[in-house]
Design an enzyme around this catalytic site. Structure first.
Site, PDB file in Angstrom:
ATOM      1  N   CYS A 151       0.759  -1.228  -0.029  1.00  0.00           N
ATOM      2  CA  CYS A 151      -0.007   0.160  -0.083  1.00  0.00           C
ATOM      3  C   CYS A 151       0.684   1.305   0.064  1.00  0.00           C
ATOM      4  O   CYS A 151       2.148   1.192  -0.124  1.00  0.00           O
ATOM      5  CB  CYS A 151      -1.043  -0.020   1.047  1.00  0.00           C
ATOM      6  SG  CYS A 151      -0.222   0.202   2.805  1.00  0.00           S
ATOM      7  N   CYS A 192      -4.367  -0.873  -2.177  1.00  0.00           N
ATOM      8  CA  CYS A 192      -4.701   0.724  -2.446  1.00  0.00           C
ATOM      9  C   CYS A 192      -4.337   1.268  -3.887  1.00  0.00           C
ATOM     10  O   CYS A 192      -3.512   0.544  -4.408  1.00  0.00           O
ATOM     11  CB  CYS A 192      -4.155   1.909  -1.633  1.00  0.00           C
ATOM     12  SG  CYS A 192      -2.237   2.144  -1.531  1.00  0.00           S
ATOM     13  N   CYS A 237       3.509   0.229  -8.712  1.00  0.00           N
ATOM     14  CA  CYS A 237       4.034  -1.045  -8.198  1.00  0.00           C
ATOM     15  C   CYS A 237       5.000  -1.441  -9.417  1.00  0.00           C
ATOM     16  O   CYS A 237       4.804  -1.397 -10.677  1.00  0.00           O
ATOM     17  CB  CYS A 237       2.868  -2.254  -8.501  1.00  0.00           C
ATOM     18  SG  CYS A 237       3.199  -3.980  -7.888  1.00  0.00           S
TER      19      CYS A 237
END
Length: 159
Positions: free
Chosen positions: A7, A80, A87
């Site tokens: 997150c 999230c 990412c």
């Protein structure tokens, strides 16, 4: 199997999910968590919500991805939208899934309202972790497994 939960701040949702995977996984899962922009500390309301549900938090201070993006993971789960967008690429083609949900730290209102947001987040994460752990993880082919784990993140928050 190794699970990385991501997150933004690594201060609430990912820390709770890490704890749930490690406690409910029965030794099948080794989970860790990190954030794209780590917060200064784990949110005490996240630790409190875990404790209220019988899970002792034994995690770590919020941390970034330093080095984790070079480790082999079986699953990388973002919780999230901001973490999903930032990412990195992970080696070995782990199963990638997005289990987006509101950040309980963003809840506004009195202390009871804020605590309730953390409890609701924990209940949702627990449901998702339990659904994933119920899958025959070792038996499904990668594509089928990824589809099933991704579908868990699309489950409605309430029955």
């Amino acid at each position: 199997m190794r699970v990385l939960v991501l997150c933004t701040g690594n201060s609430a949702r990912s820390q709770m999910a890490e704890t749930l995977f490690n406690r409910l996984g029965g030794g099948r899962i080794r989970a860790e968590s990190a954030g794209s922009r780590p917060a200064p500390r784990v949110n005490p309301l996240a630790i409190e919500a875990l404790a209220e549900h019988g899970f002792a938090w034994t995690g770590h201070p919020p941390r970034g991805l330093d080095g984790l993006d070079r480790e082999p993971w079986d699953f990388v789960i973002t919780v999230c939208d901001k973490a999903k967008e930032s990412c990195p690429i992970f080696p070995g083609q782990p199963v990638l899934a997005h289990w987006g949900m509101p950040d309980p730290a963003d809840a506004v209102g009195d202390e009871a309202t804020r605590r309730a947001a953390f409890r609701e987040a924990l209940v949702l994460l627990r449901r998702r972790v339990e659904l994933m752990l119920a899958l025959p993880l070792e038996k499904l082919e990668r594509m089928a497994l990824e589809a099933r784990v991704r579908a868990i993140g699309r489950e409605p928050a309430h029955d």
